[in-house]
Write a protein that holds these residues in place. Sequence first.
Motif, PDB file in Angstrom:
ATOM      1  N   HIS A  81       0.799  -1.231   0.000  1.00 17.94           N
ATOM      2  CA  HIS A  81       0.000   0.000   0.000  1.00 17.94           C
ATOM      3  C   HIS A  81       0.830   1.278   0.000  1.00 17.94           C
ATOM      4  O   HIS A  81       0.263   2.360   0.143  1.00 17.94           O
ATOM      5  N   CYS A  82       2.139   1.184  -0.131  1.00 19.84           N
ATOM      6  CA  CYS A  82       2.993   2.388  -0.156  1.00 19.84           C
ATOM      7  C   CYS A  82       3.994   2.261  -1.302  1.00 19.84           C
ATOM      8  O   CYS A  82       5.199   2.082  -1.089  1.00 19.84           O
ATOM      9  N   PRO A  83       3.538   2.388  -2.541  1.00 17.36           N
ATOM     10  CA  PRO A  83       4.449   2.218  -3.680  1.00 17.36           C
ATOM     11  C   PRO A  83       5.518   3.298  -3.790  1.00 17.36           C
ATOM     12  O   PRO A  83       6.538   3.086  -4.445  1.00 17.36           O
ATOM     13  N   ALA A  84       5.306   4.454  -3.146  1.00 17.96           N
ATOM     14  CA  ALA A  84       6.308   5.522  -3.233  1.00 17.96           C
ATOM     15  C   ALA A  84       7.639   5.103  -2.623  1.00 17.96           C
ATOM     16  O   ALA A  84       8.690   5.636  -3.006  1.00 17.96           O
ATOM     17  N   LEU A  85       7.619   4.167  -1.672  1.00 17.26           N
ATOM     18  CA  LEU A  85       8.860   3.704  -1.058  1.00 17.26           C
ATOM     19  C   LEU A  85       9.734   2.940  -2.039  1.00 17.26           C
ATOM     20  O   LEU A  85      10.950   2.820  -1.824  1.00 17.26           O
ATOM     21  N   TRP A  86       9.143   2.423  -3.096  1.00 16.86           N
ATOM     22  CA  TRP A  86       9.861   1.525  -4.001  1.00 16.86           C
ATOM     23  C   TRP A  86      10.167   2.184  -5.341  1.00 16.86           C
ATOM     24  O   TRP A  86      10.663   1.517  -6.259  1.00 16.86           O
ATOM     25  N   GLN A  87       9.888   3.463  -5.486  1.00 16.10           N
ATOM     26  CA  GLN A  87      10.075   4.118  -6.777  1.00 16.10           C
ATOM     27  C   GLN A  87      11.543   4.286  -7.156  1.00 16.10           C
ATOM     28  O   GLN A  87      11.900   4.133  -8.319  1.00 16.10           O
ATOM     29  N   THR A  88      12.402   4.628  -6.194  1.00 14.23           N
ATOM     30  CA  THR A  88      13.819   4.862  -6.465  1.00 14.23           C
ATOM     31  C   THR A  88      14.566   3.546  -6.360  1.00 14.23           C
ATOM     32  O   THR A  88      14.554   2.890  -5.313  1.00 14.23           O
ATOM     33  N   ILE A  89      15.239   3.166  -7.443  1.00 13.11           N
ATOM     34  CA  ILE A  89      15.871   1.850  -7.537  1.00 13.11           C
ATOM     35  C   ILE A  89      17.360   2.024  -7.826  1.00 13.11           C
ATOM     36  O   ILE A  89      17.741   2.739  -8.768  1.00 13.11           O
ATOM     37  N   ASP A  90      18.174   1.383  -7.009  1.00 17.50           N
ATOM     38  CA  ASP A  90      19.612   1.303  -7.254  1.00 17.50           C
ATOM     39  C   ASP A  90      19.859   0.107  -8.162  1.00 17.50           C
ATOM     40  O   ASP A  90      19.749  -1.051  -7.735  1.00 17.50           O
ATOM     41  N   ILE A  91      20.199   0.354  -9.417  1.00 18.31           N
ATOM     42  CA  ILE A  91      20.321  -0.737 -10.384  1.00 18.31           C
ATOM     43  C   ILE A  91      21.613  -1.515 -10.237  1.00 18.31           C
ATOM     44  O   ILE A  91      21.842  -2.485 -10.970  1.00 18.31           O
ATOM     45  N   THR A  92      22.482  -1.131  -9.271  1.00 19.30           N
ATOM     46  CA  THR A  92      23.693  -1.913  -9.025  1.00 19.30           C
ATOM     47  C   THR A  92      23.460  -3.025  -7.997  1.00 19.30           C
ATOM     48  O   THR A  92      24.374  -3.811  -7.735  1.00 19.30           O
ATOM     49  N   ARG A  93      22.254  -3.109  -7.430  1.00 15.54           N
ATOM     50  CA  ARG A  93      21.962  -4.149  -6.446  1.00 15.54           C
ATOM     51  C   ARG A  93      21.551  -5.443  -7.158  1.00 15.54           C
ATOM     52  O   ARG A  93      21.464  -5.505  -8.392  1.00 15.54           O
ATOM     53  N   LYS A  94      21.240  -6.468  -6.379  1.00 11.10           N
ATOM     54  CA  LYS A  94      20.924  -7.771  -6.946  1.00 11.10           C
ATOM     55  C   LYS A  94      19.608  -7.726  -7.707  1.00 11.10           C
ATOM     56  O   LYS A  94      18.736  -6.899  -7.445  1.00 11.10           O
ATOM     57  N   ARG A  95      19.487  -8.642  -8.650  1.00  9.52           N
ATOM     58  CA  ARG A  95      18.302  -8.692  -9.495  1.00  9.52           C
ATOM     59  C   ARG A  95      17.040  -8.929  -8.671  1.00  9.52           C
ATOM     60  O   ARG A  95      15.979  -8.375  -8.984  1.00  9.52           O
ATOM     61  N   GLU A  96      17.127  -9.735  -7.610  1.00  7.49           N
ATOM     62  CA  GLU A  96      15.943 -10.006  -6.798  1.00  7.49           C
ATOM     63  C   GLU A  96      15.401  -8.718  -6.172  1.00  7.49           C
ATOM     64  O   GLU A  96      14.183  -8.515  -6.103  1.00  7.49           O
ATOM     65  N   TRP A  97      16.309  -7.864  -5.728  1.00  6.46           N
ATOM     66  CA  TRP A  97      15.867  -6.605  -5.126  1.00  6.46           C
ATOM     67  C   TRP A  97      15.237  -5.689  -6.173  1.00  6.46           C
ATOM     68  O   TRP A  97      14.210  -5.060  -5.930  1.00  6.46           O
ATOM     69  N   VAL A  98      15.842  -5.593  -7.331  1.00  2.00           N
ATOM     70  CA  VAL A  98      15.299  -4.754  -8.392  1.00  2.00           C
ATOM     71  C   VAL A  98      13.915  -5.233  -8.794  1.00  2.00           C
ATOM     72  O   VAL A  98      12.983  -4.434  -8.977  1.00  2.00           O
ATOM     73  N   GLU A  99      13.732  -6.528  -8.908  1.00  2.00           N
ATOM     74  CA  GLU A  99      12.420  -7.065  -9.275  1.00  2.00           C
ATOM     75  C   GLU A  99      11.389  -6.818  -8.183  1.00  2.00           C
ATOM     76  O   GLU A  99      10.208  -6.569  -8.478  1.00  2.00           O
ATOM     77  N   LEU A 100      11.809  -6.882  -6.909  1.00  2.00           N
ATOM     78  CA  LEU A 100      10.884  -6.581  -5.816  1.00  2.00           C
ATOM     79  C   LEU A 100      10.443  -5.120  -5.876  1.00  2.00           C
ATOM     80  O   LEU A 100       9.265  -4.808  -5.663  1.00  2.00           O
ATOM     81  N   CYS A 101      11.379  -4.209  -6.181  1.00  2.00           N
ATOM     82  CA  CYS A 101      11.019  -2.789  -6.307  1.00  2.00           C
ATOM     83  C   CYS A 101      10.070  -2.563  -7.469  1.00  2.00           C
ATOM     84  O   CYS A 101       9.107  -1.794  -7.360  1.00  2.00           O
ATOM     85  N   LEU A 102      10.307  -3.243  -8.570  1.00  2.00           N
ATOM     86  CA  LEU A 102       9.435  -3.081  -9.731  1.00  2.00           C
ATOM     87  C   LEU A 102       8.031  -3.585  -9.440  1.00  2.00           C
ATOM     88  O   LEU A 102       7.038  -2.986  -9.880  1.00  2.00           O
ATOM     89  N   SER A 103       7.931  -4.660  -8.683  1.00  2.00           N
ATOM     90  CA  SER A 103       6.623  -5.222  -8.367  1.00  2.00           C
ATOM     91  C   SER A 103       5.861  -4.366  -7.362  1.00  2.00           C
ATOM     92  O   SER A 103       4.667  -4.114  -7.524  1.00  2.00           O
TER      93      SER A 103
END
Length: 561
Positions: A81-103
């Motif tokens: 319920h708080c998508p604003a927390l996941w908008q900024t993504i560090d693309i140097t982190r692991k793929r699992e984290w990036v996919e979690l942010c995108l979802s």
Amino acid sequence: MSIPRVPNRQATQMRPHQWRSAPVVGIRSLPPELMLHIFQDVLGPTTFGNIDLEYEDRGSLTQWLPLRRVCRQWRELTDKHCPALWQTIDITRKREWVELCLSNSKGMGLHLQFHAEYFGHGQGDYILIRGFGGQPRFTPGHEVSVVLPLNHAQRIQSVWVSGEKAVAQLGKLRDLFKLPLPRLEELRVTMGAQSIQNKHVLTEFLNIDSRRLPALRTLVLDGIYLPWSSSILRNLRALKLVYASTNNHRYRMTLHQFLNALGACQALQYLSLYMSTPMDGWRWDTTSSPGDTIALPNLRFVDITSLGSDRDDDHEEHMNDMFPILAHVRFPEHCYIKLGSESEQPYRYIQLVPNDAQCFPILRSATEAVWEGRARFRCRTGPPYGGSTRGELVVDVDSTYLWEYPLLTYRNGRQGVHPDAYRLSTNPEGALAAFCSYLSRARLTKLTMQYSELISVDAYLSAFRVFPHLEELVLDYRQQQRAFSQEEIRRVLHALTEQIGLSPDAPATRTVEVPLPNLRILRFRDVFWYNELPNHVQQCQWARQSHGAAPLQVDFGRPRM
């Protein structure tokens, strides 16, 4: 949106008359909507749209993560319920984290960050080698892996690449910029001032095409060059370039070509240029005609600083490298304009800023001005009808070391003058006369003078004659030395009356006209108090009124004892 609510039995069983006696209301009793607002406050202000931000706060990317570990309810609130927390993504982190942010970002706009620096010595990030002449040379170590959200390219709103190592590997984003990015509004590539010798060119890393970036409005480049022929410049609203130059002969251009490129940026509202020297990448000519002038009517903020070449002379013909540009640009009247130069040798005002009201209409419409001595002055207009925007011009020709000493010194009880005090570039009376020549077309009603060393009575009189409509005069002595306080104040009072000499008992000499006949307010700021000051001001009052001037409202502020 359906937000789960956890019942608080103790809170629901309480009646209104029991609320005051309740010892503590648990945080679980707060409604979920309020909790979401608190979570977003933990996230802090976003970097998106903040063009003046020089360094990203990398800690803010994950500082909210402990919220997910408090309890199951908080984890559900942050994840669903708080998508604003996941908008900024560090693309140097692991793929699992990036996919979690995108979802968890729920289709909202994405802000990608690619940061990498060279750290340590002999730790694999870089190897320090002493090259020719003993100059350090860095060889890159292992490459940084990035995760590009190619399937979500339609959602990307901003891209920020920061750090020397990240810029050196900017080509890793090539696949991303081959795709259409219809929502990309902001692009930042920053290396830092310590990397100005690395002459990278943005278009040699990425295929930047305005047709794939239709929404790009903000561009910030620090230490990397973008050719002025690039098509993405035309639609920009904000442009900030720091050390953005190159020695590559392929990108050199004449002044005429540069003016044509800048004139095509009609949508610009924010322009900031911090140049090492334009001569690095541009081949200036002296054949530009008045027809080469350009107008940028939508500008609201301009900040241009030149690190002009160091010259040990005082000749006016030796202009700052920025002068040819400013002489051919027509700035809007209600615009904030800051012009500066940083060099080891000081410039005069006329060597930096053209004294042309067509270039700077504010020189004709200003109502307030501040003279800060040899290095700086500023002026601004009144608010326009039906609005609150005020135009302002700030000129700063300060040098890096010549202003470190005072022109007047006080040693062994005697006043001394520095040998360089009467050079053209450091003479304060010459700077005051130049300031008056710039504002002579304006109808000033308020003038603040923040400098008084080596200013004679005649210099004050000449300045006062230029501004006959002045209604308020502010004498700012915050940089004044106590030893010269009384002498400097009596000189300006003498100029206001043309009859009070350096001694309070000096005989009166009647004049035809009182200086500043419309003056109504006289203010002192940070003045060193002495016992005779009220008497000297009172004599000034009597002398002016005896010549038909209106009474003065005197404000001593908070004097220094």
